[in-house]
Enzyme design. Structure first.
Site, PDB file in Angstrom:
ATOM      1  N   TYR A  39       0.802  -1.270   0.128  1.00  0.00           N
ATOM      2  CA  TYR A  39       0.242   0.002   0.075  1.00  0.00           C
ATOM      3  C   TYR A  39       0.907   1.169  -0.059  1.00  0.00           C
ATOM      4  CZ  TYR A  39      -4.322   2.689   0.666  1.00  0.00           C
ATOM      5  OH  TYR A  39      -5.232   3.481   0.404  1.00  0.00           O
ATOM      6  N   LYS A  94     -20.440 -20.256  -9.890  1.00  0.00           N
ATOM      7  CA  LYS A  94     -19.789 -20.043 -10.880  1.00  0.00           C
ATOM      8  C   LYS A  94     -18.326 -19.636 -10.693  1.00  0.00           C
ATOM      9  CE  LYS A  94     -20.542 -20.154 -15.309  1.00  0.00           C
ATOM     10  NZ  LYS A  94     -21.763 -19.803 -16.093  1.00  0.00           N
ATOM     11  N   GLU A 136     -24.715 -13.798 -16.491  1.00  0.00           N
ATOM     12  CA  GLU A 136     -25.342 -14.877 -16.013  1.00  0.00           C
ATOM     13  C   GLU A 136     -26.800 -14.671 -15.712  1.00  0.00           C
ATOM     14  OE1 GLU A 136     -24.505 -19.213 -15.000  1.00  0.00           O
ATOM     15  OE2 GLU A 136     -23.178 -17.642 -16.077  1.00  0.00           O
ATOM     16  N   ASP A 137     -27.466 -15.687 -15.966  1.00  0.00           N
ATOM     17  CA  ASP A 137     -28.929 -15.562 -15.323  1.00  0.00           C
ATOM     18  C   ASP A 137     -29.565 -14.369 -15.604  1.00  0.00           C
ATOM     19  OD1 ASP A 137     -28.237 -18.346 -14.795  1.00  0.00           O
ATOM     20  OD2 ASP A 137     -28.352 -17.947 -12.637  1.00  0.00           O
ATOM     21  N   ALA A 195     -37.055 -21.842 -26.896  1.00  0.00           N
ATOM     22  CA  ALA A 195     -36.645 -20.756 -27.739  1.00  0.00           C
ATOM     23  C   ALA A 195     -36.055 -19.409 -26.834  1.00  0.00           C
ATOM     24  CB  ALA A 195     -38.073 -20.153 -28.416  1.00  0.00           C
ATOM     25  N   GLY A 196     -35.497 -20.101 -25.735  1.00  0.00           N
ATOM     26  CA  GLY A 196     -34.727 -18.850 -24.992  1.00  0.00           C
ATOM     27  C   GLY A 196     -33.599 -18.623 -25.506  1.00  0.00           C
ATOM     28  N   ASN A 318     -21.896 -27.069 -19.129  1.00  0.00           N
ATOM     29  CA  ASN A 318     -20.915 -25.887 -19.317  1.00  0.00           C
ATOM     30  C   ASN A 318     -19.744 -25.669 -19.073  1.00  0.00           C
ATOM     31  OD1 ASN A 318     -23.527 -25.286 -20.563  1.00  0.00           O
ATOM     32  ND2 ASN A 318     -23.388 -23.105 -20.019  1.00  0.00           N
TER      33      ASN A 318
END
Length: 761
Positions: A39, A94, A136-137, A195-196, A318
């Site tokens: 620092y 994730k 995500e989501d 269809a997402g 995934n």
């Protein structure tokens, strides 16, 4: 698959420190100087350098290995719009996957904003912190606009994994499933139920790979998406058909491929029966697929099936993709994740499934015969090769497509770096392999019919570290290799019990019986022994018809040791031989001896062990700093095993005055230099870090190395490495993995190279 209860899940997330990830310092911080560098005032210097050249942020900060996992909680798993805060456990999860699979650090960011424009501005405002953004989501159709804008307006990789992760993995699976089915992607009829975001992205990537738009039918909750339907958004309009079909049953008749990204149990057995020959069914709704694996197989035994579940073959997961895609993007300081990088990932994942499966993967799934085909056309998530194959392919595509800021020129070095990053392989192991490759030796593998030994021989051949010779029934070995999809090209197989080996058995018997005639050996006895793999294989080395020998998966150590003494013999000047294990960890290399041979060594045996150990440490190009261990320190106990150690130390210090060796001492003093130097400043080890431990008994040595192995330290354990026999004879045990055997093979090959050089001198 174990049933996950609500109670177990809540306990997992709450026990100990709540959550699943934490921040860990990467620099020293224990002194005032450390803190002044970390620092104020030291931190000002990198700040000024970054101000002059922003790209230096990758040099002086964690930016180049830091990804933001960002969500607004509008489409969390199958739970829907539960809000940003409620989705935080998923974002942490994730982050955990990024870290354990690719070594990437993550901050999870939950943004309480549903308006796409405001969400984009929030992400743009914090983007300088990160090397990449994982969205995500986020619900459709907003997710399409959010990703599009962020990709256009930021100069770091951005990817919405819900779209592209599933697309990449399922595309790799589709290419391979089509190959198994004998079909071409440009010819097949594809039905997409859902269809997402995932469904749209998957289908577009299939088209990029060669599928024809006119061969695709997409359905949503209202049925087939047709051109005459009103109110279609841009994404659905792209896939709308003018065919006179309305239901899933009508759409799927005669279809080659079904992709389900919808809900459970919507695909019936009759629908599957109506599909074309060798139908491909990707039922990816989780946890309940569109049709169960059992129902699909019952309806059509010729089906090629994938699900999102780990308890059935061919899991579309995934995690096979996103960690390694970001790894390759980060390592090239890429400005984006583009189509070229995604397609490179697809082809790398697809190609990996066709390669022989490593032992660690088979062990994880309790099988030993995973081979490319109907039940295995997608790599398993635990496959350690994903990080090298996929990350390298993505990095190369980033460079070739012009989005990389930092090129990679030495791809072998890059792959080695990735292996070291994840602890799959060390620089030390890589050096062993490189040394062995310089002059590949003829190495005999005793148990050629053991799957691990067979795989190790094939892998060692592929690595170029030896010329393998397998002992065993040639027909059985050929059948096993075929079952395991292993090529025996360039590998010699010797059926030692076959009549055509009679001449060699008799010749070996004469040599051995003459060598041991004064010990009561007879030709007849020796001839019988030549039907045993250890006698025959060691005689190959003894006569120079091979250079090194690997054994131990089937045979007890005691029997192997006896054979080695009879056939090979102990080096002149020694009365025993010994073994060591090498622990290679982040703290450095540690040599441990004797881990296998000598149960209760007396002082004379301890001296032999110490001499052999010092020699072997130098063999590995290290300077030995040896602590001889016991439960007491420097003569504090005058009875029992400490006395033997004390005598051995006295002898070694007298006869080898330049060798850094001392003891007897307790292991804490051996490993803690400051503690040892403060309490015992007189030692020959003063100011030195110990790199070699010699244990007082076999039980302590064996327990010591197995304790390290069982506790899953961050280190790699190599061994046992034989010390003191006249020829390179090396051992494994029944718990050894294929990689363990290959590592020992590299050591055996180097041992043989050094032995030949000594003989020439």
């Amino acid at each position: 698959m174990a049933k996950i209860t609500k109670e177990a899940a809540l306990l997992y997330h709450s026990m100990g420190k709540p959550g699943k990830i934490e921040v860990v310092p990467t620099k020293p911080y224990s002194t005032q100087t450390d803190l002044s560098l970390a620092y104020s005032p030291g931190v000002a210097e990198p700040c000024l350098e970054i101000e002059k050249n922003p790209i230096d942020a990758y040099k002086y900060t964690a930016k180049g290995n830091l990804v933001a996992v960002i969500s607004n909680g509008t489409a969390v798993l199958g739970l829907g719009d539960i809000g940003a805060l409620s989705g935080k456990p998923v974002m942490e999860g994730k982050g955990l996957l990024f870290k354990i699979y690719a070594g990437i650090d993550v901050f999870d960011i939950e943004v309480n904003e549903k308006d796409p424009a405001k969400f984009v501005e929030a992400v743009k405002a914090i983007a300088p912190t990160f090397g990449g953004i994982n969205l995500e989501d986020i619900k459709a159709p907003e997710c399409f606009e959010i990703e599009r804008r962020l990709k256009e307006e930021l100069d770091i990789p951005v990817m919405h994994d819900d779209q592209h992760g599933t697309a990449i993995i399922s595309s790799a699976g589709l290419l391979n499933a089509l190959e198994v089915a004998g079909k071409k992607i440009e010819d097949v009829k594809i039905v997409v139920n859902g269809a997402g975001a995932s469904a749209v992205s998957c289908t577009k990537l299939y088209i990029s790979l060669g599928a024809r738009l006119e061969n695709v039918v997409m359905l949503d909750s209202k049925g087939v998406i047709r051109k005459d339907r009103e109110g279609l958004n841009e994404q659905k309009r792209f896939f709308a058909t003018d065919r006179d079909i309305h239901t899933l049953a009508e759409a799927i008749e005669g279809a080659d491929v079904f992709l389900g990204l919808s809900k459970g149990n919507v695909l019936t057995q009759d629908m599957v029966r109506s599909m074309a020959p060798n139908p491909i069914v990707f039922a990816l709704a989780n946890p309940t697929p569109e049709i169960s694996y059992e129902d699909a197989m019952e309806a059509r035994p010729d089906v090629l099936m994938a699900t999102g579940r780990s308890d059935y073959p061919n899991q579309i997961n995934n995690v096979i993709g996103f960690p390694y895609i970001f790894r390759g993007a980060l390592d090239t300081h890429a400005k984006a994740i583009n189509e070229e990088m995604k397609i490179a990932a697809v082809r790398a994942i697809a190609g990996l499934a066709k390669q022989p499966v490593p032992d660690v993967v088979n062990n994880a799934y309790h099988v030993n015969d995973l081979t490319f085909g109907r039940d295995y056309f997608i790599p398993k998530p635990v496959d350690p090769r994903l990080i090298t194959e996929v990350s390298s392919a993505v990095a190369r595509a980033a460079i070739e497509s012009g989005v990389a800021r930092t090129p990679i020129t030495d791809w072998d070095a890059y792959k080695q770096h990735l292996l070291e990053l994840m602890g799959y392989e060390s620089q030390f192991t890589a050096q062993l392999y490189e040394l062995a490759r310089q002059n590949p030796q003829r190495v005999v593998f005793a148990e050629g019919t053991h799957p691990k030994m067979l795989k190790a021989a094939v892998e060692a051949k592929a690595e170029g570290i030896c010329q393998p010779i397998l002992l065993g029934n040639d027909e059985l070995i050929a059948k096993m290799a075929k079952k395991l999809n292993l090529s025996l090209e360039g590998i010699e197989v010797v059926n030692l019990r076959h009549p055509n080996e009679q001449e060699r058995r008799e010749r070996y018997a004469r040599i051995l019986s003459e060598k041991r005639a004064r010990e009561g050996a007879t030709y007849e006895e020796a001839n019988d022994k030549m039907f045993e793999r250890n006698y025959f294989g060691m005689m190959m080395v003894e006569t120079g018809e091979a250079d090194a020998f690997i054994t131990g998966l089937y045979t007890k150590y005691s029997n192997t040791i006896k054979v080695a003494k009879e056939v090979i013999g102990i080096q002149p000047g020694y009365k025993t031989f010994a073994t060591m294990h090498i622990l290679n960890s982040k703290k450095g290399i540690m040599f441990l001896a004797d881990t296998l041979i000598n149960r209760h060594p007396d002082a004379e045996t301890m001296i032999d062990i110490a001499k052999l150990t010092a020699h072997t440490v130098r063999f590995f190009n290290q300077t030995p700093v040896i602590a001889m261990l016991s439960y007491s320190n420097f003569g504090a106990d005058t009875v029992g095993s400490p006395v033997n150690v004390h005598k051995a130390v006295e002898y070694m210090q007298t006869n080898y005055p330049d060798l850094a060796i001392d003891g007897e001492m307790q292991v804490n003093f051996a490993l803690n230099r400051e503690l040892r130097d403060q309490k015992y400043p007189f030692t020959r080890l003063n100011g030195k870090d110990v790199n070699t431990l010699i244990f007082p008994t076999l039980s302590s040595a064996n327990a010591g190395y197995q304790l390290l192995q069982g506790m899953h330290t961050d280190g790699e354990l190599i061994g046992p490495i034989q010390m003191g026999l006249n020829k390179p004879i090396h051992f494994t045990d029944f718990e050894s993995s294929v990689r363990d055997i290959v590592n020992i093979t590299a050591v055996a090959a180097i041992d043989a190279i050094v032995a030949k050089k000594k003989a020439e001198q």
